[in-house]
Design a protein around this motif. Structure first.
Motif, PDB file in Angstrom:
ATOM      1  N   LEU A  34       0.832  -1.207   0.000  1.00 30.05           N
ATOM      2  CA  LEU A  34       0.000   0.000   0.000  1.00 30.05           C
ATOM      3  C   LEU A  34       0.865   1.255   0.000  1.00 30.05           C
ATOM      4  O   LEU A  34       0.603   2.192  -0.762  1.00 30.05           O
ATOM      5  N   TYR A  35       1.895   1.280   0.836  1.00 35.43           N
ATOM      6  CA  TYR A  35       2.787   2.446   0.882  1.00 35.43           C
ATOM      7  C   TYR A  35       3.433   2.677  -0.491  1.00 35.43           C
ATOM      8  O   TYR A  35       3.487   3.801  -0.972  1.00 35.43           O
ATOM      9  N   ILE A  38       0.968   4.144  -2.951  1.00 42.52           N
ATOM     10  CA  ILE A  38       0.619   5.544  -2.709  1.00 42.52           C
ATOM     11  C   ILE A  38       1.798   6.469  -2.987  1.00 42.52           C
ATOM     12  O   ILE A  38       1.651   7.505  -3.637  1.00 42.52           O
ATOM     13  N   ALA A  63      -0.507   3.303   5.679  1.00 41.07           N
ATOM     14  CA  ALA A  63       0.214   2.023   5.779  1.00 41.07           C
ATOM     15  C   ALA A  63       0.203   1.469   7.211  1.00 41.07           C
ATOM     16  O   ALA A  63      -0.137   0.297   7.407  1.00 41.07           O
ATOM     17  N   LEU A  66      -3.350   0.251   8.004  1.00 45.53           N
ATOM     18  CA  LEU A  66      -3.624  -1.046   7.385  1.00 45.53           C
ATOM     19  C   LEU A  66      -2.928  -2.162   8.153  1.00 45.53           C
ATOM     20  O   LEU A  66      -3.507  -3.232   8.357  1.00 45.53           O
TER      21      LEU A  66
END
Length: 94
Positions: A34-35, A38, A63, A66
């Protein structure tokens, strides 16, 4: 739990250890992906400074969030499902 005064037996402790390890590893992987998703565009493309900062801050907030949600969901699911008393036997009458 086995009838040992409320203490889990070795198999239950081992199962919990494996589940905690899985929760932490899968959460770390998901947070990293995810990091990267993004923040990646800010690193790959020339974007306005404000957009780069916004993406960086969003990655730093989302992040870890999550990570925590993933660990909690895996451990709650493990606690709800429980484990069969005899591995390999999943029928209720086993």
């Amino acid at each position: 739990m086995a009838d040992t005064g409320g203490r889990p037996d070795k198999a239950e402790r081992d199962a919990l250890t494996v589940e905690v390890g899985y929760a932490l590893c899968s959460a770390a992987f998901a947070a990293l992906v995810l990091y990267g998703a993004i923040v990646g565009p800010a690193l790959l493309f020339e974007l306005p400074r404000l957009v780069e900062q916004l993406l960086g801050h969003a990655g730093l907030v989302l992040a870890p969030l999550l990570f925590v949600v993933r660990v909690a969901s895996v451990l709650v699911r493990f606690r709800r499902t429980g484990q069969p008393n005899q591995p390999g036997r999943t029928r209720p009458d086993s």
